[in-house]
Design a protein around this motif. Structure first.
Motif, short mmCIF file in Angstrom:
data_model
loop_
_atom_site.label_atom_id
_atom_site.label_comp_id
_atom_site.label_asym_id
_atom_site.label_seq_id
_atom_site.Cartn_x
_atom_site.Cartn_y
_atom_site.Cartn_z
N ALA A 1 0.73 -1.21 -0.06
CA ALA A 1 0.11 -0.06 -0.19
C ALA A 1 0.90 1.14 -0.15
CB ALA A 1 -0.83 0.01 1.23
N SER B 1 0.62 3.87 -1.68
CA SER B 1 -0.20 5.04 -1.77
C SER B 1 -0.51 6.00 -0.37
CB SER B 1 -1.36 5.08 -2.64
OG SER B 1 -2.39 4.36 -2.00
N VAL B 2 -0.38 5.14 0.52
CA VAL B 2 -1.01 5.83 1.77
C VAL B 2 0.44 6.00 2.67
CG1 VAL B 2 -3.05 4.45 2.18
CG2 VAL B 2 -1.09 3.62 2.89
N TYR C 1 -17.63 1.31 3.71
CA TYR C 1 -17.13 2.32 2.95
C TYR C 1 -18.14 2.98 1.82
CZ TYR C 1 -12.55 0.18 3.68
OH TYR C 1 -11.39 -0.06 3.99
N GLU D 1 -14.22 6.88 3.67
CA GLU D 1 -14.41 6.14 4.81
C GLU D 1 -14.80 7.36 5.95
OE1 GLU D 1 -12.60 2.73 7.57
OE2 GLU D 1 -11.20 3.97 6.38
N VAL E 1 -10.45 7.88 0.76
CA VAL E 1 -9.40 6.87 0.82
C VAL E 1 -8.60 6.79 -0.35
CG1 VAL E 1 -9.00 4.31 1.25
CG2 VAL E 1 -10.91 5.68 2.37
N ASP E 2 -9.21 6.65 -1.50
CA ASP E 2 -8.57 6.40 -2.65
C ASP E 2 -9.53 6.70 -3.91
OD1 ASP E 2 -6.45 6.39 -4.72
OD2 ASP E 2 -5.40 4.84 -3.64
N SER F 1 -5.21 -0.57 -2.20
CA SER F 1 -4.67 -0.96 -1.12
C SER F 1 -4.55 -0.25 -0.07
CB SER F 1 -3.24 -1.74 -1.27
OG SER F 1 -3.29 -2.67 -2.38
N THR F 2 -4.88 -0.46 1.24
CA THR F 2 -4.57 0.22 2.37
C THR F 2 -3.70 -0.51 3.50
OG1 THR F 2 -6.67 -0.40 3.80
CG2 THR F 2 -7.11 1.35 1.90
N ARG G 1 -4.58 -1.42 6.31
CA ARG G 1 -5.66 -2.47 6.91
C ARG G 1 -6.10 -3.71 6.01
NH1 ARG G 1 -9.22 0.89 8.61
NH2 ARG G 1 -10.96 -0.02 7.13
N ASP H 1 -7.29 -4.50 1.85
CA ASP H 1 -7.21 -4.25 0.31
C ASP H 1 -8.72 -3.98 -0.18
OD1 ASP H 1 -4.95 -4.29 -0.14
OD2 ASP H 1 -4.65 -6.06 -1.70
#
Length: 854
Positions: free
Chosen positions: A566, A568-569, A701, A728, A733-734, A760-761, A763, A765
Motif C-alpha cells: 500500500a 499510496s498511503v 465504505y 471512509e 481513501v483513494d 490497497s490500504t 488494513r 485491500d
C-alpha cells in the motif's frame, strides 16, 4: 524449414557428448573427456541460437512460421511479441531446454573434472531427452497458405496473456524448473557411481537459486491472478497452481537436507530421495500445465478434455514429458534401493530384480510411451475406478514405496523391524520439518486428484490447510529458536502461541480452527522479538541495545508491509507508487530489518545507524520516524557496547547469513498468516446503479461516481472506465478506475471484459470488479457483451466490492522470503570464494615450506 536443422544438430551433439562421456568413464582417455565437454557446450550453443532466432522471428512478426502465426499479432507491442515465444507449448519447452542446458554448462564449468566425470553422462542423457521434445514439435514448421489467408495479421494469444506479467512469469517459473536438474543429476550420479561429494556448496547454491526463482514464479503468478486476471483472488487451488506448489514444497525440504548433508555428512539416502522427488514433481507440474488434462484456468493445450492416453499419443512434447517422468521415477527409486542394500550388505537379489523391472518398464516408456501410459491407466482404473488419477497415486505407491520399505525393514537389525527411531534420532527439527512439507506435498497431490475428478473444490482445499499449516508454524518456532533459546523458553513461546491461538479462536469463532491459526501464526511472526529479549537479557548492561533492536525490527517489518502492498498511503511519499520506487523502498526496509539483528547482537554500530536513518525514510508515517529516532537514542546510550567495523561485506557476512535464515522463516509465517486472513476474513457486497453525484455504502465504505472516460477506435470505444471515489467517514481513501476492455484474438469470441481494480490500504485491500455500465447511447451494458460501447460517458455503474484483509502480509511475506534467500546465496558465495582462496594460499605456503625444507 532449415531452421529446424539447428535443433537436429544440437540433438546429435548432445548424443555425441553422452556417448563420449561414457567412453571416458570406461577408457579413462582424456580425449573423450574433452570431446564430451565441448560437444555439450556446442550443443547448448545451438539450442541458444535456435531460441534467439525464434525470438527474432517473433520480433519482426515472421508469420510464415506456423508457431509465430499462432502466438502473435502484427499489432502487438514488442514486449508482447517476445512473450509469444513462450506462450505455446513448443516455445516454452525450448525455453526450458535452454535454461537446463545453460545450468549444466555453468555447473560443468565451475565443478571439478573429478566430479563431472560421473555427472556429465547423466546430464547429457537428460539434455538429449529435452532437445528431443523440441525437435519432434517442429518448431519452425511453415504456416499453411490457408492459415495465412485466414489470419493475415496473426492469430494472437488469449487476451489474458497480453500483460506485462506474461513477459516475466513463465521465464521465472521455467528458471526454477530448469535449475532443479542439477541436484537431480548429482543425486543420480551418486546412486550409480557412489560419489560422496555430490552435495557440495555448488549443488547447494544451484538448489537455492532454483528455490528462489521457483518461488518468484509462484509469487508473480499469484500477483497476476490478483491484479490482472480477476479470478477472485491470488490463489484458487487451480490444478496447475497446486501441481507447481508441490514441486516447491518438495524443493524446500531438499534445501534443508542438502545443507545438513553438506555440513555434517548425514542423510545419505534421504537427500537423493528428495532430489528425485523434486524433479519428478517438476515434470508432473509441467505436464499438468501444458496438457490441460486436469482442467482449470491454465489451458495451454487444446483438447484438454480428452483422455490422458489420447493426449500423450497425439503430442510429442507431452509424450516426452511423460517419458522423462516415468523413466526418472522408475530408475531413481530402484537405484536408491540397490545402493542402500549394497551398503547394508543385504542380499542383493530383491533389489536387482526390482532394478531390472524398473529398467524394463523404462525401456517400454522410451520406445512407446503411449503403450506405457495405457498399461499405467489400466492399473489405475482397476484400483480406483471412480477416479483414475487418484488410483495412479496408489499405483506409484505400490510400485515404488513397497519394495523400498521392504528392503529397509529387512536390513535393519536381526528382527527385520522398521526402526523409525533411526530416522529421527538426530536433527529432529529438520526431519520433522521435512516430514511435514512432504506430507503437505502428498496431501496436495491427493487433493489435486480429487479436485480433477470433481470431488473437491476450493473451499474443501482451504478447509484442510490448518492440518498442515499449524504443525508447520510449530516447527517454524522451534527451528528459529533452538540455537539461541533454552528449552524452557521455547516452551514458553509455544505456550504463548497456543494461548493466543485460543484467544483468536474465541474472538473469531465463526472461522473455526482458522481462528486458532491466526493467533498461532502471529506468535510465529513475532519469534525474533523473543530472541531479541533472550539475547539482551543475558547481559544486563545491554538492555538499550536490546530495545534498539526491538524497535528497528518493528519499523523494518512494517516498512516492508507498507511498500510491498500500500505505497499510496505512505506519507509523505504517497506519490511513489511506481515499481522502481516501491522496490527501492522495500529493499531499504529490508536493510532496516537486518540492522535489528545487528543491534541485538551488539555488532557494528555504523550499520545500526544506517538502519535507523533508513527507518525514518521507509516507514514514512510519523510513528515510524519516532520509533527510529528512539532506536538511535538507545544506540547512543549503549554506544561503547557496540563494535564498529564499517560496511565491509567480509565483516558483516556472518550477521547477514544468520539474519537471512530468520528473515526467510518470518516471511513464510507472515505469508501463511496473510493467506488465512485474506481467505477466511474477506467480505463481499454488490453496489447496484451508482449514479453520478450519488453515493452508496457497502462494507464500511462509501462510493461515489466521480467521472468516466475511454479510448475509441473509430466511433466505438474499446476501453471505457468509471472513476469510483472510495470514502471512509467522509475522508477520501483513494480513487479506483473500474473498466471494461474489448477482448479479441487467440480464438476468443470478441466481447467486453471487466478489468479488476485493487485499492490497497494498511488494513485491507478494496477489490472492485465492474459488472455493468450505463450510458445514454448503450443503456445498461454488461461484462461479456458481444458489442463495443458507443459512448464513454458513463451515467451509472454497478460493481462488486470485496474487502480483503491480510494482503499486505501476503506480499510482505513473499518479499521477505526473496530477500532472505538472496542474501543467503550472496553471502555463501563470498564465503565459498574466500574459503577457496584461503585453501589455495595454504597449499602454496605448504608447498614452499616443503621445498625450502627439502
Amino acid at each position: 524449414m532449415s531452421e529446424n536443422a539447428l535443433l537436429w544438430v544440437a540433438l546429435a551433439l548432445a548424443g555425441l557428448s553422452f556417448g563420449s562421456s561414457l567412453l571416458y568413464i570406461w577408457r579413462d582417455d582424456e580425449r573423450f573427456k574433452r570431446l564430451s565437454k565441448y560437444m555439450l557446450y556446442i550443443s547448448v550453443f545451438f539450442v541458444a541460437l535456435a531460441f534467439v532466432l525464434l525470438t527474432y522471428y517473433f520480433s519482426i512478426s515472421e508469420l510464415s512460421i506456423e508457431y509465430v502465426l499462432a502466438h502473435t499479432k502484427v499489432s502487438y507491442p514488442l514486449k508482447y511479441k517476445i512473450a509469444g515465444v513462450w506462450a505455446g507449448n513448443a516455445g516454452a519447452i525450448l525455453l526450458w531446454t535452454l535454461i537446463t542446458g545453460l545450468a549444466g554448462v555453468v555447473f560443468d564449468y565451475f565443478s571439478s573434472e573429478r566430479r563431472m566425470k560421473n555427472i556429465r553422462p547423466v546430464f547429457t542423457a537428460m539434455f538429449f531427452a529435452f532437445i528431443l521434445m523440441v525437435v519432434k514439435a517442429g518448431l519452425f514448421s511453415p504456416a499453411s497458405e490457408q492459415a495465412l489467408d485466414l489470419y493475415p495479421n496473426g492469430f494472437g494469444v488469449k487476451p489474458l496473456l497480453t500483460t506485462d506479467l506474461m513477459v516475466v512469469h513463465p521465464p521465472l517459473q521455467f528458471l526454477g524448473y530448469g535449475l532443479t536438474i542439477i541436484p537431480f543429476v548429482a543425486a543420480i550420479s551418486y546412486l550409480v557411481f557412489g560419489r560422496e561429494d555430490w552435495t557440495d556448496s555448488l549443488t547447494l547454491q544451484f538448489t537455492r537459486i532454483a528455490w528462489l526463482f521457483y518461488g518468484l514464479g509462484l509469487g508473480v503468478g499469484a500477483l497476476w491472478a490478483y491484479q490482472v486476471l480477476g479470478w477472485g483472488g491470488y490463489w484458487g487451488w487451480d490444478p496447475v497452481e497446486t501441481a507447481s506448489l508441490m514441486g516447491w514444497l518438495a524443493l524446500t525440504p531438499l534445501l534443508h537436507i542438502l545443507k545438513r548433508r553438506h555440513d555434517r555428512n548425514t542423510h545419505r539416502f534421504l537427500a537423493p530421495v528428495l532430489a528425485g522427488l523434486t524433479f519428478m514433481l517438476v515434470m508432473f507440474s509441467a505436464f499438468a500445465s501444458r496438457s490441460g488434462v486436469l482442467g482449470g484456468v491454465h489451458q495451454f493445450a487444446r483438447g484438454g478434455k480428452k483422455g490422458l492416453v489420447a493426449i500423450v499419443s497425439g503430442n510429442w512434447i507431452l509424450s516426452n514429458i511423460v517419458m522423462i517422468l516415468a523413466v526418472s521415477t522408475l530408475l531413481t527409486v530402484p537405484l536408491l534401493v540397490y545402493r542402500y542394500s549394497k551398503e547394508k550388505a543385504f542380499d542383493l537379489r530383491l533389489p536387482k530384480i526390482y532394478l531390472g523391472v524398473g529398467f524394463i518398464l523404462s525401456i517400454i516408456a522410451i520406445c512407446d510411451v503411449s503403450a506405457f501410459t495405457k498399461i499405467f491407466m489400466v492399473l489405475s482404473s482397476s484400483i480406483y475406478p471412480s477416479n483414475p488419477f487418484f488410483g495412479s497415486i496408489l499405483v506409484f505407491g505400490l510400485i515404488l514405496l513397497v519394495p523400498g520399505l521392504l528392503v529397509y525393514s529387512l536390513s535393519e537389525g536381526e528382527e527385520g523391524e522398521l526402526n523409525l527411531r533411526n530416522l529421527i534420532k538426530e536433527d529432529n527439527t529438520i526431519l520433522l520439518t521435512v516430514g511435514v512439507l512432504i506430507l503437505g506435498a502428498a496431501a496436495s497431490l491427493i487433493l489435486l486428484g480429487m479436485g480433477a475428478g470433481g470431488i473437491e473444490n476450493q473451499a474443501a482445499f482451504n478447509s484442510r490447510m490448518p492440518y498442515f499449516t499449524i504443525p508447520l508454524a510449530l516447527l517454524l518456532i522451534i527451528c528459529s529458536t533452538w540455537r539461541t533459546l533454552e528449552v524452557r523458553k521455547i516452551g514458553y513461546i509455544i505456550t504463548a502461541g497456543f494461548a493466543l491461538g485460543l484467544a483468536t479462536y474465541g474472538i473469531f469463532n465463526d472461522l473455526g480452527i482458522h481462528g486458532f491459526e491466526i493467533g498461532f501464526y502471529i506468535v510465529a511472526v513475532a519469534v525474533p522479538l523473543f530472541q531479541i529479549y533472550s539475547i539482551g537479557s543475558r547481559y544486563s548492561d545491554k538492555i538499550y541495545s536490546r530495545l534498539s533492536g526491538l524497535l528497528l525490527f518493528v519499523v523494518g517489518l512494517l516498512g516492508i508491509i507498507l511498500w510491498s502492498s500500500a505505497p499510496s498511503v505512505a506519507w509523505p511519499f504517497g506519490g511513489f507508487t511506481g515499481f522502481l520506487p516501491r522496490f527501492i523502498m522495500t529493499f531499504l526496509s529490508s536493510i532496516v530489518l537486518i540492522s535489528a539483528f545487528s543491534a541485538y547482537k551488539s555488532e557494528n554500530r555504523n550499520f545500526i545507524i544506517l538502519g535507523t536513518l533508513l527507518g525514518v525514510i521507509t516507514f514514512s508515517y510519523w510513528v515510524g520516524a519516532v520509533l527510529s529516532v528512539i532506536a538511535l537514542l538507545f544506540l547512543l546510550k549503549s554506544w561503547n557496547n557496540f563494535s564498529s567495523y564499517g560496511f565491509s561485506l567480509s565483516k558483516i557476512r556472518s550477521l547477514l547469513n544468520t539474519s537471512s535464515r530468520h528473515i526467510i522463516h518470518i516471511g513464510l509465517a507472515l505469508l501463511i498468516l496473510g493467506f488465512v486472513l485474506s481467505t477466511f476474513m474477506s467480505a463481499q457486497a454488490r453496489v447496484q446503479g451508482l449514479n453520478k453525484n450519488g453515493e452508496k455504502s457497502a462494507l464500511g465504505y462509501d462510493f461515489r461516481l466521480l467521472g468516466s472516460g475511454g479510448e475509441a477506435e473509430g466511433e466505438e470505444f474499446e476501453h471505457v472506465y468509471a472513476k469510483i471515489g472510495i470514502y471512509e467517514g467522509g475522508r477520501l481513501v483513494d480513487v479506483g478506475n473500474v473498466s471494461m476492455d474489448w477482448w479479441t484474438g487467440g480464438g476468443v469470441t470478441p466481447h467486453m471484459m471487466e478489468q479488476v481494480t485493487v485499492v490497497s490500504t494498511l488494513r485491507e485491500d478494496i477489490y472492485l470488479i465492474p459488472s455493468s455500465f450505463f450510458t445514454e447511447a448503450d443503456g445498461w451494458k454488461k461484462s461479456m457483451s458481444k458489442s463495443k460501447f458507443s459512448s464513454s460517458s458513463i451515467q451509472a455503474a454497478s460493481f462488486q466490492v470485496e474487502v480483503i484483509p491480510g494482503m499486505n502480509a501476503v506480499w510482505g511475506g513473499m518479499w521477505l522470503m526473496i530477500v532472505g534467500v538472496s542474501v543467503l546465496i550472496i553471502t555463501d558465495f563470498f564465503k565459498a570464494k574466500k574459503s577457496r582462496t584461503e585453501k589455495i594460499e595454504r597449499w602454496k605456503k605448504e608447498y614452499k615450506e616443503e621445498i625450502l625444507g627439502g
